[in-house]
Design a protein around this motif. Sequence first.
Motif, short mmCIF file in Angstrom:
data_model
loop_
_atom_site.label_atom_id
_atom_site.label_comp_id
_atom_site.label_asym_id
_atom_site.label_seq_id
_atom_site.Cartn_x
_atom_site.Cartn_y
_atom_site.Cartn_z
N GLU A 196 -2.43 -2.54 -7.42
CA GLU A 196 -1.24 -1.93 -8.04
C GLU A 196 -1.33 -0.41 -7.97
O GLU A 196 -0.35 0.27 -7.65
N ILE A 197 -2.50 0.13 -8.23
CA ILE A 197 -2.69 1.58 -8.25
C ILE A 197 -2.54 2.20 -6.87
O ILE A 197 -1.92 3.26 -6.71
N ILE A 198 -3.06 1.54 -5.83
CA ILE A 198 -2.99 2.15 -4.49
C ILE A 198 -1.58 2.20 -3.94
O ILE A 198 -1.32 2.92 -2.98
N TRP A 199 -0.65 1.47 -4.54
CA TRP A 199 0.75 1.52 -4.09
C TRP A 199 1.55 2.62 -4.78
O TRP A 199 2.71 2.82 -4.48
N ARG A 200 0.94 3.36 -5.69
CA ARG A 200 1.65 4.47 -6.34
C ARG A 200 1.96 5.53 -5.30
O ARG A 200 1.15 5.80 -4.40
N PRO A 201 3.12 6.16 -5.43
CA PRO A 201 3.51 7.18 -4.43
C PRO A 201 2.53 8.36 -4.35
O PRO A 201 2.42 8.99 -3.30
N THR A 202 1.82 8.63 -5.42
CA THR A 202 0.90 9.77 -5.42
C THR A 202 -0.47 9.43 -4.85
O THR A 202 -1.26 10.34 -4.58
N PHE A 203 -0.76 8.14 -4.67
CA PHE A 203 -2.08 7.75 -4.17
C PHE A 203 -2.20 8.16 -2.71
O PHE A 203 -1.24 8.08 -1.95
N PRO A 204 -3.38 8.61 -2.28
CA PRO A 204 -3.56 9.03 -0.88
C PRO A 204 -3.24 7.91 0.11
O PRO A 204 -3.42 6.73 -0.18
N GLU A 205 -2.76 8.32 1.26
CA GLU A 205 -2.51 7.36 2.34
C GLU A 205 -3.84 6.88 2.91
O GLU A 205 -4.79 7.65 2.99
N PRO A 206 -3.91 5.62 3.31
CA PRO A 206 -5.14 5.16 3.96
C PRO A 206 -5.31 5.87 5.30
O PRO A 206 -4.33 6.29 5.92
N ILE A 207 -6.55 6.00 5.71
CA ILE A 207 -6.80 6.67 6.99
C ILE A 207 -6.73 5.70 8.16
O ILE A 207 -6.57 6.11 9.30
N ASP A 208 -6.84 4.40 7.87
CA ASP A 208 -6.75 3.40 8.93
C ASP A 208 -6.59 2.02 8.31
O ASP A 208 -6.81 1.84 7.12
N THR A 209 -6.20 1.08 9.15
CA THR A 209 -6.11 -0.32 8.73
C THR A 209 -6.96 -1.15 9.68
O THR A 209 -6.79 -1.08 10.89
N LEU A 210 -7.88 -1.89 9.10
CA LEU A 210 -8.76 -2.76 9.87
C LEU A 210 -8.34 -4.20 9.65
O LEU A 210 -7.48 -4.48 8.81
N ALA A 211 -8.96 -5.11 10.34
CA ALA A 211 -8.65 -6.53 10.15
C ALA A 211 -8.91 -6.96 8.71
O ALA A 211 -8.26 -7.85 8.18
N THR A 212 -9.86 -6.30 8.05
CA THR A 212 -10.22 -6.65 6.68
C THR A 212 -9.37 -5.93 5.63
O THR A 212 -9.50 -6.19 4.45
#
Length: 67
Positions: free
Chosen positions: A26-42
């Motif tokens: 829930e927290i990582i979807w907040r607009p202020t949370f940093p963008e992920p640097i990459d998306t892996l299979a996991t």
Amino acid sequence: MERQRLAGLAAIAELLGGVSRQRASEIIWRPTFPEPIDTLATGRIWARADVEAWIKAHRPNQHSDER
């Protein structure tokens, strides 16, 4: 031991004080949370320093494992 530079969802939950993975999600979807640097299979990954800076700025009473 070298400090890890990346953080996935489980690590973020731990950095947030041991919240559940569901709460961390829930927290990582907040607009202020940093963008992920990459998306892996996991899943998505973030720069640990970005997550720690966000916690410091947005959750000042949060105790992290800074050493």
